[in-house]
Design a protein around this motif. Structure first.
Motif, PDB file in Angstrom:
ATOM      1  N   GLU A   1      -9.420  -9.681  12.656  1.00  0.00           N
ATOM      2  CA  GLU A   1      -8.815  -8.568  11.925  1.00  0.00           C
ATOM      3  C   GLU A   1      -7.585  -9.089  11.183  1.00  0.00           C
ATOM      4  OE1 GLU A   1      -9.891  -4.744  14.752  1.00  0.00           O
ATOM      5  OE2 GLU A   1      -8.063  -5.884  15.216  1.00  0.00           O
ATOM      6  N   TYR A   2      -7.426  -8.640   9.950  1.00  0.00           N
ATOM      7  CA  TYR A   2      -6.380  -9.191   9.088  1.00  0.00           C
ATOM      8  C   TYR A   2      -5.619  -8.065   8.396  1.00  0.00           C
ATOM      9  CZ  TYR A   2      -9.728 -12.952   9.765  1.00  0.00           C
ATOM     10  OH  TYR A   2     -10.590 -13.852  10.326  1.00  0.00           O
ATOM     11  N   ALA A   3      -4.615  -8.441   7.610  1.00  0.00           N
ATOM     12  CA  ALA A   3      -3.889  -7.454   6.813  1.00  0.00           C
ATOM     13  C   ALA A   3      -4.853  -6.681   5.914  1.00  0.00           C
ATOM     14  CB  ALA A   3      -2.817  -8.155   5.978  1.00  0.00           C
ATOM     15  N   SER A   4      -5.794  -7.379   5.298  1.00  0.00           N
ATOM     16  CA  SER A   4      -6.758  -6.714   4.416  1.00  0.00           C
ATOM     17  C   SER A   4      -7.651  -5.749   5.190  1.00  0.00           C
ATOM     18  CB  SER A   4      -7.613  -7.751   3.690  1.00  0.00           C
ATOM     19  OG  SER A   4      -8.360  -8.534   4.616  1.00  0.00           O
ATOM     20  N   THR A   5      -7.969  -6.062   6.453  1.00  0.00           N
ATOM     21  CA  THR A   5      -8.793  -5.177   7.276  1.00  0.00           C
ATOM     22  C   THR A   5      -8.142  -3.806   7.397  1.00  0.00           C
ATOM     23  OG1 THR A   5      -9.437  -7.120   8.575  1.00  0.00           O
ATOM     24  CG2 THR A   5      -9.986  -4.952   9.477  1.00  0.00           C
ATOM     25  N   LEU A   6      -6.845  -3.791   7.704  1.00  0.00           N
ATOM     26  CA  LEU A   6      -6.114  -2.538   7.858  1.00  0.00           C
ATOM     27  C   LEU A   6      -5.953  -1.830   6.521  1.00  0.00           C
ATOM     28  CD1 LEU A   6      -3.383  -3.786  10.349  1.00  0.00           C
ATOM     29  CD2 LEU A   6      -5.542  -2.634  10.872  1.00  0.00           C
ATOM     30  N   ALA A   7      -5.725  -2.595   5.459  1.00  0.00           N
ATOM     31  CA  ALA A   7      -5.573  -2.001   4.131  1.00  0.00           C
ATOM     32  C   ALA A   7      -6.866  -1.325   3.679  1.00  0.00           C
ATOM     33  CB  ALA A   7      -5.159  -3.072   3.127  1.00  0.00           C
ATOM     34  N   VAL A   8      -8.001  -1.970   3.918  1.00  0.00           N
ATOM     35  CA  VAL A   8      -9.294  -1.398   3.523  1.00  0.00           C
ATOM     36  C   VAL A   8      -9.568  -0.114   4.296  1.00  0.00           C
ATOM     37  CG1 VAL A   8     -11.798  -1.756   3.612  1.00  0.00           C
ATOM     38  CG2 VAL A   8     -10.304  -3.562   2.727  1.00  0.00           C
ATOM     39  N   GLY A   9      -9.305  -0.124   5.608  1.00  0.00           N
ATOM     40  CA  GLY A   9      -9.507   1.082   6.408  1.00  0.00           C
ATOM     41  C   GLY A   9      -8.686   2.250   5.905  1.00  0.00           C
ATOM     42  N   ALA A  10      -7.417   1.996   5.594  1.00  0.00           N
ATOM     43  CA  ALA A  10      -6.546   3.051   5.072  1.00  0.00           C
ATOM     44  C   ALA A  10      -6.992   3.487   3.684  1.00  0.00           C
ATOM     45  CB  ALA A  10      -5.106   2.556   5.038  1.00  0.00           C
ATOM     46  N   ALA A  11      -7.411   2.526   2.859  1.00  0.00           N
ATOM     47  CA  ALA A  11      -7.834   2.840   1.489  1.00  0.00           C
ATOM     48  C   ALA A  11      -9.035   3.773   1.473  1.00  0.00           C
ATOM     49  CB  ALA A  11      -8.151   1.555   0.736  1.00  0.00           C
ATOM     50  N   ARG A  12      -9.987   3.516   2.324  1.00  0.00           N
ATOM     51  CA  ARG A  12     -11.178   4.364   2.361  1.00  0.00           C
ATOM     52  C   ARG A  12     -10.820   5.800   2.741  1.00  0.00           C
ATOM     53  NH1 ARG A  12     -14.863  -0.370   5.087  1.00  0.00           N
ATOM     54  NH2 ARG A  12     -15.761  -1.146   3.131  1.00  0.00           N
ATOM     55  N   ARG A  13      -9.891   5.973   3.655  1.00  0.00           N
ATOM     56  CA  ARG A  13      -9.475   7.320   4.048  1.00  0.00           C
ATOM     57  C   ARG A  13      -8.735   8.014   2.899  1.00  0.00           C
ATOM     58  NH1 ARG A  13      -9.065   4.157   8.720  1.00  0.00           N
ATOM     59  NH2 ARG A  13     -10.090   5.058  10.561  1.00  0.00           N
ATOM     60  N   ALA A  14      -7.860   7.274   2.212  1.00  0.00           N
ATOM     61  CA  ALA A  14      -7.108   7.866   1.104  1.00  0.00           C
ATOM     62  C   ALA A  14      -8.030   8.268  -0.041  1.00  0.00           C
ATOM     63  CB  ALA A  14      -6.043   6.882   0.616  1.00  0.00           C
ATOM     64  N   LEU A  15      -8.989   7.420  -0.362  1.00  0.00           N
ATOM     65  CA  LEU A  15      -9.936   7.741  -1.430  1.00  0.00           C
ATOM     66  C   LEU A  15     -10.759   8.967  -1.067  1.00  0.00           C
ATOM     67  CD1 LEU A  15     -11.146   4.142  -2.359  1.00  0.00           C
ATOM     68  CD2 LEU A  15      -9.881   5.708  -3.865  1.00  0.00           C
ATOM     69  N   HIS A  16     -11.205   9.043   0.176  1.00  0.00           N
ATOM     70  CA  HIS A  16     -11.998  10.189   0.615  1.00  0.00           C
ATOM     71  C   HIS A  16     -11.195  11.481   0.479  1.00  0.00           C
ATOM     72  CE1 HIS A  16     -14.832  12.575   2.961  1.00  0.00           C
ATOM     73  NE2 HIS A  16     -13.817  12.969   3.715  1.00  0.00           N
ATOM     74  N   ARG A  17      -9.928  11.457   0.884  1.00  0.00           N
ATOM     75  CA  ARG A  17      -9.106  12.665   0.803  1.00  0.00           C
ATOM     76  C   ARG A  17      -8.799  13.051  -0.633  1.00  0.00           C
ATOM     77  NH1 ARG A  17      -5.382  10.887   5.895  1.00  0.00           N
ATOM     78  NH2 ARG A  17      -6.576  11.970   7.519  1.00  0.00           N
ATOM     79  N   ALA A  18      -8.799  12.070  -1.539  1.00  0.00           N
ATOM     80  CA  ALA A  18      -8.582  12.368  -2.958  1.00  0.00           C
ATOM     81  C   ALA A  18      -9.880  12.764  -3.656  1.00  0.00           C
ATOM     82  CB  ALA A  18      -7.966  11.155  -3.657  1.00  0.00           C
ATOM     83  N   GLY A  19     -11.011  12.683  -2.947  1.00  0.00           N
ATOM     84  CA  GLY A  19     -12.299  13.009  -3.538  1.00  0.00           C
ATOM     85  C   GLY A  19     -12.757  11.994  -4.557  1.00  0.00           C
ATOM     86  N   LEU A  20     -12.407  10.727  -4.331  1.00  0.00           N
ATOM     87  CA  LEU A  20     -12.706   9.665  -5.289  1.00  0.00           C
ATOM     88  C   LEU A  20     -13.547   8.567  -4.650  1.00  0.00           C
ATOM     89  CD1 LEU A  20      -9.150   9.241  -6.885  1.00  0.00           C
ATOM     90  CD2 LEU A  20     -11.093  10.524  -7.838  1.00  0.00           C
ATOM     91  N   GLU A  21     -14.200   7.789  -5.516  1.00  0.00           N
ATOM     92  CA  GLU A  21     -14.918   6.587  -5.124  1.00  0.00           C
ATOM     93  C   GLU A  21     -14.114   5.370  -5.568  1.00  0.00           C
ATOM     94  OE1 GLU A  21     -17.632   6.548  -3.343  1.00  0.00           O
ATOM     95  OE2 GLU A  21     -17.800   8.734  -3.315  1.00  0.00           O
ATOM     96  N   PRO A  22     -14.351   4.198  -4.972  1.00  0.00           N
ATOM     97  CA  PRO A  22     -13.625   2.996  -5.402  1.00  0.00           C
ATOM     98  C   PRO A  22     -13.726   2.730  -6.905  1.00  0.00           C
ATOM     99  CG  PRO A  22     -14.738   2.570  -3.339  1.00  0.00           C
ATOM    100  CD  PRO A  22     -15.186   3.931  -3.778  1.00  0.00           C
ATOM    101  N   ALA A  23     -14.852   3.043  -7.504  1.00  0.00           N
ATOM    102  CA  ALA A  23     -15.028   2.792  -8.935  1.00  0.00           C
ATOM    103  C   ALA A  23     -14.138   3.678  -9.801  1.00  0.00           C
ATOM    104  CB  ALA A  23     -16.489   2.992  -9.320  1.00  0.00           C
TER     105      ALA A  23
END
Length: 342
Positions: free
Chosen positions: A66-88
């Protein structure tokens, strides 16, 4: 040196539309940490030494793989979901953290590859103020027309810079501040909003104090050698520096905006130890019921602190509620940011 920008009234406002955080599953309590240091060093440390000195009961720590990027990706997916957005949907990705996966390339690319986005990606680093700096940079780029939607992420793994086998009491004292560290990730989505948004940003920098504490390895001064990969610094000296700098950045914000403590639903402040947080309350006068206290449970999670706090209260916020972010970072820098929920 200080700088500030109050965002003028007008058609273009930038706000936070999604928030997420990510905590490693592994919990390390202060007694477990003490026993590990005793086993590694042979020193006789009294039971409860870390808890009494810091007020920290537990902290989270990444596991191997597990790395810094691991935690960042986990948080990013939650933030995108709450904003109703996809990574693209994101056209700017800022990884803003005191720690990173490697010196090169930018950890933002690792996060982006995992998410599957194609945004302009870059890293921002400024100790424990990295995340607020990243939010400010992303906001500015949206206002300048360089981006439409930004994802700002942090992944902090300072537990990997903690010395568990100090050679002697002097080395133990030099690295004591590291025993406050915990790991965490946080993320926010920024885009234009019709009302509210980020209303004010201010910063103050006192770079003459940069040697007070840090992780000094990995750059051109100390490119190799384990000795410089551990956090080194005097926590009491860091505290003295921040107290010497004082509350000027907060005082300016309150004078410029006309906002007082009663105008904020929450005041999110970087938290190093419980005694340091109490001293902050004493100096600033911020009402304790405005704080989101995380340090006893999570320790000092570096630049993820404010994002994790925001995630914990985002469900309580209503349109028009204001939140004050107060960042304190080695270097030394202080920041304030005023955000109003749309």
């Amino acid at each position: 040196m200080n700088s500030h920008q109050a965002v003028a009234d007008g058609p273009l406002r930038v706000g936070i539309t999604g928030v997420g955080s990510c905590l490693p599953e592994q919990v390390v309590d202060s007694e477990e940490l003490r026993l590990r240091v005793v086993a590694g060093s042979g020193m006789a440390l009294p039971a409860g030494v870390f808890e009494r000195a810091t007020g920290i009961l537990t902290r989270r720590a990444v596991r191997p793989g597990e790395y810094a990027s691991t935690l960042a990706v986990g948080a990013a997916r939650r933030a995108l979901h709450r904003a109703g957005l996809e990574p693209a949907d994101i056209d700017l990705l800022v990884f803003a953290s005191a720690t990173r996966d490697m010196v090169e390339p930018a950890t933002a690319h690792i996060v982006q590859a995992e998410l599957g986005s194609r945004a302009h990606a870059l890293d921002v680093t400024n100790a424990c103020n990295s995340f607020v700096n990243g939010v400010d940079l992303a906001r500015t780029m949206i206002l300048a027309g360089r981006a439409r939607r930004a994802l700002v992420v942090t992944g902090e793994t300072p537990s990997r810079a903690v010395r568990h086998d100090p050679a002697d009491p002097a080395q133990f004292r030099d690295g004591f501040a590291g025993y406050t560290f915990g790991d965490a990730g946080a993320a926010v989505v920024l885009e234009t909003v019709e009302r509210g948004g980020i209303l004010d940003v201010d910063s103050e920098t006192h770079s003459e104090h940069w040697p007070v504490g840090g992780i000094f390895g990995g750059g051109s001064r100390h490119p190799r050698g384990d000795e410089h990969t551990y956090f080194q610094g005097d926590g009491s000296e860091l505290r003295e520096v921040f107290e010497k700098v004082g509350t000027s950045v907060i005082d300016r914000m309150r004078h410029r905006t006309g906002l007082d403590w009663r105008h904020f639903r929450y005041v999110l402040v970087h938290q190093v130890t419980v005694p340091y947080l109490r001293r902050f309350v004493e100096i600033t006068g911020v009402p304790e019921d405005r704080l989101v206290v995380t340090v006893p449970e999570l320790g000092n999670i570096a630049s993820a602190t404010l994002g994790v706090q925001l995630d914990r209260v985002q469900g309580d916020l209503r349109s028009g509620d204001r939140v004050l972010f107060v960042g304190l970072g080695g270097g030394v820098s202080l920041m304030t940011m005023v955000w109003e929920k749309a």
